[in-house]
Write an enzyme that holds these catalytic residues in place. Structure first.
Site, PDB file in Angstrom:
ATOM      1  CD  GLU A   2      -3.223   0.576   2.081  1.00 45.54           C
ATOM      2  OE1 GLU A   2      -4.150   1.379   2.181  1.00 45.54           O
ATOM      3  OE2 GLU A   2      -3.163  -0.478   2.756  1.00 45.54           O
ATOM      4  CD  GLU A  25      -4.390  -0.356   9.069  1.00 43.12           C
ATOM      5  OE1 GLU A  25      -5.010   0.022   8.063  1.00 43.12           O
ATOM      6  OE2 GLU A  25      -3.677  -1.387   9.085  1.00 43.12           O
TER       7      GLU A  25
END
Length: 932
Positions: free
Chosen positions: A459, A731
């Site tokens: 990502e 996260e």
């Protein structure tokens, strides 16, 4: 700390970046600092360029407009500054600042060169060109644009220390041009050689998830070099891409990818390829093409090798043929090793953030191989380091290493954009200090060319929402103005291509997923310019961004329609709300969140337009903000201050975005505190609520609830990850579960800065140092004297100079507090110590005494009201831990349903989960010790 005895100007520079003073445009902004006795008043400044002086109205140089004639490309100038006081006294002229005009002369044009017949996609290549330099050459500048990344050497020496040049931008809209002064490397009168190694980098990477992943920009790398040689008579000679260049795809860099890693076969290294007299007869003539757009100089620091870290441990490996290395902290970069071994020896390095069962946990990496491979050529003491990739990791698995590995031969090289550190925080609770360190590390790791979400998996994208919520904290930690200003140019460029919509990732490489128009994400275009203006005094950027700000607000207003409620379409909402099983299904209604952000962005846009002198247009957006606020109240707020979404994020948004009538603010804050206590002060906010919740409590007198929330150690909380040895921000709040297992989701990063947005609160609230006027011309000193802390301090290098606040409690009388402050020259501060009316303080070093109440713990036990237990530090965690010692399953059930609300006893709640009498007695005894 000391104060200057006489006025002087220091830190003179041009442009936004701090590492070197290079003008990226003909009229660069100018900045400087003034150091002087506190009582001395500066009234104006004077700048001198090559001996010609001009007066400047502001004595304090914060990105001041260029006051001279436009610079000419390639020139080098001496810039000096001084300040003049109200007494007529002038400071000495500053040390000269050498300013290089680092931009091209007129339109830039140079062909791109690439392999004519590459053997595979994303083929790295080497390129070289020999040329003779006349004795009359007095200056040389290398200008390079690239489809990919490159490293250049001139006559065998690196042209600079940048890594992954020229970085990542929205290539199809903004192609970066990297300029380097190479005068010292040129050899007049003899043959020279310019050598370049080129790889695809971000340009040839595949973006997307699973089967949707595909290359976005192109299949092959290319580079456009232009070497400009200036002669003593003023003539400029240019060496650019042409048929005289020689290329090969058979260098030692076999393959390279941002996600995959580098494979380097040292047996293929063409020795001497970057020097003269190398035989390149077998190399090929390049394919040439003209640039499809005008590249531009990017005024931002490059990515560099920041520091090196040693191996701190070698954990036991579950596989006998694999060596595990632990670098002690989760970092972003790559590994350098020194090794000797037979030719053909293949050494493989795999990277991961965490171990599971004595092996690397690679599941969170998804499709990212994160693997570097080195094939040795038999030479002794070979130093191996990847060249065009980076990884997010703490642990490295080594296979194929010849002989015994000495950890002293291995180091981790930390990479990130080379911003200057400007903010520091510490306190008596080492957990908060560690949390702050983790926040710093996470931002640094994700500030690699542009602000990314994570550095390890497939990502590593510029998610706008993450950057939006974290920008204030970033500004508290680093001089991030140039970094974010550059990225905002990409944001604006991507937005222009979409008629006002801001994609959720910039650069937008994710297809339909990245096209989502989402509140809190697209609002980066209004929030971040406002933050940069406030914290760095970057007025010109804010004015430049008023167009994109207006375009976003207009687009959202159209989506909301005449009812002014943005309730249609997909929203990320309060992403990763820990009370929800799905990241996009937060407890707070997404329409409420989106409408709140519309009101805020309309207000920020109105404020920016006022600053730009556009009063009439500003009034229109102010009216829109009022209309949206009124619609918000009508739709989502009851007459008694309850919100339709009875969740902490809803109240935090309503309070911090000033959407509630004044008469309802107290009730809303009390309800926010009630909800947090009912949850045992465990975190109940996601990406959008987390940056606001503590401020929402503190601004309305709910300091105790804020303290309990901040210092919670149960999962989820800010401090919980520390119990799992976290060295970066996660996260997910529960990325690593209490039993040590990783969250089962395919979306689990251990280095994501968004939830670290609390860092700004540590600086502004606990440290008590806040910016009260754009550019820090005025401070607010208002420490939050957290009951359990003995001391705290914050230091910040503001655009006006170093400011700091420190406080400590009296050891014998904890309610007595001493506060120390340093206020830079020419700056005033509003001081609010809580025990008296706020007062003004001027520049200099100050000490004040204050009185701050200390909340004494009450005696509690299993027959106490649940709220009394929840309000006692560590009590909820103690109860949960005690139940878990008897039955982890029972503890999970208890934590899931318990609501710490008034009118109930803990004994009754324990009975509801069938806790044995022995467990109840043990909990009762443990609770009584907390009041001692």
């Amino acid at each position: 700390m000391s104060v200057a005895r006489e006025p002087r100007v220091v830190a003179l520079r041009v442009g936004r970046r701090r590492d070197i003073s290079v003008a990226a445009s003909p009229r660069p902004p100018v900045s400087w600092l003034v150091e002087a006795p506190a009582a001395w008043v500066a009234v104006r400044a004077e700048l001198r360029l090559d001996g010609a002086a001009v007066a400047v109205a502001s004595p304090y140089g914060i990105l001041e407009d260029w006051p001279f004639a436009p610079l000419r490309a390639g020139g080098t100038h001496a810039l000096e500054a001084r300040v003049v006081g109200a007494d007529g006294m002038a400071s000495p002229w500053s040390e000269p600042c050498e300013v290089r005009a680092g931009f091209p002369a007129g339109a830039w044009s140079a062909p791109f060169l690439r392999l004519a017949d590459p053997g595979r996609a994303a083929q790295p290549f080497l390129a070289r060109r020999e040329f003779t330099v006349a004795e009359t050459v007095v200056a040389a500048e290398l200008q390079v644009a690239a489809h990919g990344v490159y490293h250049a050497r001139l006559n065998g020496a690196d042209v600079d220390d940048a890594v992954l040049s020229p970085g990542w931008t929205a290539y199809q809209r903004r192609l970066p041009l990297h300029l380097t002064d190479v005068t010292s490397l040129v050899r007049p009168g003899v043959a020279n050689v310019l050598a370049m190694e080129v790889a695809g980098g971000w340009y040839t990477e595949s973006y997307g998830f699973g089967e949707t992943s595909e290359r976005f920009y192109g299949d092959q790398a290319a580079v456009a070099p232009l070497l400009r040689l200036r002669h003593s008579d003023g003539r400029v000679e240019e060496i650019r891409a042409d048929a005289r260049w020689r290329l090969t795809g058979d260098g030692d860099l076999v393959s390279s990818g941002i996600y995959a890693g580098d494979e380097i076969d040292l047996r293929r290294h063409p020795r001497g390829w970057d020097a003269t007299a190398f035989d390149d007869a077998t190399w090929e003539t390049p394919a040439l093409s003209e640039p499809d757009r005008q590249p531009e100089v990017i005024d931002v620091e490059p990515v560099r090798r920041i520091r090196s870290l040693p191996v701190v441990a070698m954990p036991e490996s579950a596989d006998a043929d694999r060596i595990l290395l632990d670098f002690g902290q989760n970092i972003v970069g790559r590994v350098r090793l020194r090794v000797s071994g037979p030719a053909g020896t293949r050494i493989t390095l795999r990277h991961a953030e965490v171990l599971e069962g004595g092996r690397l946990s690679t599941r969170p990496l998804r499709a990212a191989a994160a693997t570097d491979t080195f094939i040795l050529d038999g030479a002794a003491d070979t130093v191996c380091e990847p060249r065009f990739t980076f990884h997010g990791f703490r642990y490295v698995e080594v296979t194929g290493y010849p002989g015994a590995l000495d950890p002293a031969d291995v180091t981790a090289v930390v990479l990130h954009t080379d911003m200057t550190r400007t903010g520091w925080f510490s306190c008596s609770d080492e957990r908060l200090t560690r949390l702050h360190e983790n926040i710093v590390r996470s931002f640094a790791g994700n500030a690699l060319s542009l602000p990314t979400d994570c550095p390890q998996r497939d990502e590593r994208l510029g998610w706008t929402g993450d950057a939006q919520v974290f920008a204030p904290t970033a500004a508290s930690l680093f001089d991030a103005d140039a970094f974010f200003a550059s990225w905002l140019d990409d944001v604006a460029a991507e937005q222009r291509a979409r008629d006002g919509r801001v994609p959720t990732v910039v650069p937008q490489t994710l297809g339909r997923l990245g096209e989502t128009m989402a509140a809190g994400w697209g609002d980066a275009v209004t929030v971040i310019p406002t933050v940069l203006h406030e914290r760095f005094g970057d007025r010109s950027l804010l004015e430049r961004m008023t167009g994109p700000m207006r375009a976003w607000v207009d687009t959202v207003a159209d989506a909301a329609g005449p009812g002014r409620l943005w309730e249609r379409g997909f929203q990320y909402g309060d992403w990763l709300d820990p009370t929800s099983a799905r990241p996009d299904k937060a407890k707070t209604d997404p329409g409420l969140v989106a409408t709140a952000y519309l009101a805020r962005s309309a207000r920020l846009t109105a404020d920016a337009l006022t600053l730009s002198g556009e009063a009439e247009t500003s009034a229109r957006y102010a009216a829109l903000a009022d209309d949206v606020r009124d619609a918000f109240v009508a739709a989502y707020v009851t007459p008694r201050g309850r919100l339709a979404s009875d969740a902490p994020t809803a109240y935090a948004l309503a309070l911090e975005f000033e959407l509630l009538p004044a008469a309802l603010r107290r009730a809303a804050a009390e309800r926010l505190a009630f909800l947090l206590r009912a949850g045992g002060y465990r975190t109940a906010t996601g990406f959008l609520g987390t940056p606001l919740v503590l401020d929402a409590l503190l601004s309305e007198g709910q300091a105790w609830a804020a303290e309990r929330l901040l210092l919670q150690t149960m999962c989820p909380s800010w401090l919980y990850p520390l119990s799992q040895d976290a060295t970066t921000v996660w996260e997910r709040w529960d990325a690593v579960r209490p039993d040590g297992s990783l969250h089962p989701s395919g979306m689990t990063s251990l280095n994501h800065y968004a939830l670290g947005s609390v860092g700004d609160v540590l600086h502004r609230r606990i440290g008590g140092l806040a910016c009260a006027e754009p550019g820090w011309g005025r401070l607010r000193i208002q420490p939050w004297f957290v009951s359990s802390l003995e001391h705290a301090s914050v230091t910040h290098d503001t655009p006006r100079g170093r400011a700091s606040v420190a406080w400590e409690r009296d050891a014998a009388h904890r309610e007595r507090v001493r506060v120390h402050a340093r206020i830079p020259h020419g700056v005033t501060a509003l001081v609010d110590l809580g025990d008296r009316a706020p007062f003004e303080a001027g520049a200099g070093i100050h000490t004040w005494n204050a009185t701050a109440g200390v909340r004494a713990p009450a005696a509690i036990g299993v027959d106490s009201d649940l709220t009394a237990i929840a309000d006692t530090p560590d009590a909820c965690a103690l109860v949960s831990r005690s139940i878990a010692e008897h039955s982890p399953e029972m503890a999970t059930e208890f934590d899931a349903y318990i609501r710490w609300v008034p009118g109930s006893r803990l004994r009754d709640e324990l009975a509801a989960v069938s806790a044995p009498d022995a467990v109840v007695t043990r909990i009762d005894r443990a609770l009584t010790t907390l009041a001692r």
